[in-house]
Design a protein around this motif. Sequence first.
Motif, PDB file in Angstrom:
ATOM      1  N   THR A  93       8.489  -1.889  -1.342  1.00 32.51           N
ATOM      2  CA  THR A  93       7.429  -1.506  -0.416  1.00 32.51           C
ATOM      3  C   THR A  93       6.254  -0.971  -1.216  1.00 32.51           C
ATOM      4  N   LEU A  94       5.071  -1.467  -0.931  1.00 37.50           N
ATOM      5  CA  LEU A  94       3.882  -0.955  -1.605  1.00 37.50           C
ATOM      6  C   LEU A  94       3.525   0.418  -1.049  1.00 37.50           C
ATOM      7  N   HIS A  95       3.142   1.308  -1.934  1.00 34.77           N
ATOM      8  CA  HIS A  95       2.658   2.632  -1.540  1.00 34.77           C
ATOM      9  C   HIS A  95       1.400   2.461  -0.697  1.00 34.77           C
ATOM     10  N   ASP A  96       1.181   3.373   0.240  1.00 40.11           N
ATOM     11  CA  ASP A  96       0.034   3.269   1.148  1.00 40.11           C
ATOM     12  C   ASP A  96      -1.283   3.102   0.397  1.00 40.11           C
ATOM     13  N   TRP A  97      -1.424   3.765  -0.749  1.00 40.58           N
ATOM     14  CA  TRP A  97      -2.687   3.710  -1.479  1.00 40.58           C
ATOM     15  C   TRP A  97      -2.913   2.362  -2.158  1.00 40.58           C
ATOM     16  N   TRP A  98      -1.856   1.553  -2.206  1.00 42.01           N
ATOM     17  CA  TRP A  98      -1.948   0.208  -2.786  1.00 42.01           C
ATOM     18  C   TRP A  98      -1.785  -0.875  -1.715  1.00 42.01           C
TER      19      TRP A  98
END
Length: 473
Positions: free
Chosen positions: A64-69
Amino acid sequence: MSRMRVSRRQILQNTALATLLSPVLRKMEAQAAATSPRRVILIFSPNGPMVAAGPATGSESAFTLHDWWKPLERHRADGIFMSHMASTGVGVLAGGGHGIGGQVFDGYGGGYNGNQYLTQGPSIDQVIGRRLEAENRAGIRRSVVWGSGVSDGNGPYVASPGRHIRPEVDPSKAWNDIFSGFVAPAANDAAMKRAAALRARDQSVLDLVNANCAAVKSALGTEGSRLLDDHCTTLRSFERNLVAGLAGNPAAEKCAKPANPGSMIWTDPENVDLQMSKFIELMGATLACELSHVIAFQFGSQGARNRLAASYGVPSSPTADSGDSGPAHHPWTHQGNSEARVTAMRLFQTWYSTQVAALIDKLKNTVDAYGKPLLDSTLVVWASELGGNEKNRDSHQNGSLPVVVFGKGQGLFRTGRYIRGKSPDTGRLGAGYPEAGRDMGRLLISVMQYMGLSDINTVGSTGVTGPLMSLYA
């Protein structure tokens, strides 16, 4: 091997041998089918996410990609997302903080002399560009260095020891450097003759200037010759630019020359989005027209005080112990944890991700002279200066760096994956973690080898050897 004359059919008739060699055969076939030149774009974001360990979490295939990415989500199938990497050389070479963090693309130690970050250089964009130039594979420019925001002369791209390359932050000047003399091939014999006459006139002037440049270099010592090298290289670029659209560049008739971005105060944060869109357009056109195969870009220099437009709502930092303040990236990294600090870090990191995603869009949607999307043959490497994690209290964390690689490299690399590096969730990493920066060093070796520098098996003075094998298909 050339005397064995073993055919693919003979190999496949031997089941065991075919199983062993099938990955090699696939790579050979992919390389044989690929006619596009190989290209690379290096991207540097200053400071770091500080309070986030991105860009992803999970397993290699289920991540899962981090929200900032999250802006990169639409390109997850084309990327290799790496967390817990570390600045090249950390744990092996001297230096820390911005000094070594800014050397993430060169494999040398870094320090600070009171007004400038020190480096031993060169960075790999320069290593690759010089080799391409020596082998006549470079286009009109062996490499370009561009950037957004204000540059103070420090930065990750280095020509030679102590010589940071100041990036061009004005898209109009960057356009003029690359495209001012670029024309499509002439349509008829008369036009060709006129173009040849103009070229002969300008060539005679350049021949004289180049001869003078060579003569001056021969009369200087080692240090003087080194300082003059870039100037002479620029002259050679002008010379190649004369024939960029003629027979010397078959890609010219199949690529679109972008419009001059025009005059504007490009260092004004209010223009940063337009500035980025123009640079992204220039990057696509430069690669498609084969005017250069090596592009280095920085969102700011080491410890950059870069800002975004007011509409992003970056909170204003109080004066930090570094002496700076305001709605800029750097002063917030020196503040204690707070909701405002997290907001500032999120806004900057998300903006960087958004710009990188837009660049990948451009590379996917722009075809080269062979009718293939640029991303098929372009390797994009985005690395941060410093790292971060949710509990981080260190404003100069050299570990836990987020690194993202885009592009399959003509079938060489296996994308759509997440890789966790060896860096621990700690602050500054010293000799106690000798493995911390080695994978980043191996990544740089992989990039150089992809670009045809197959004889290079180390980077800088790290002592690291061999490519990063986890990248490969």
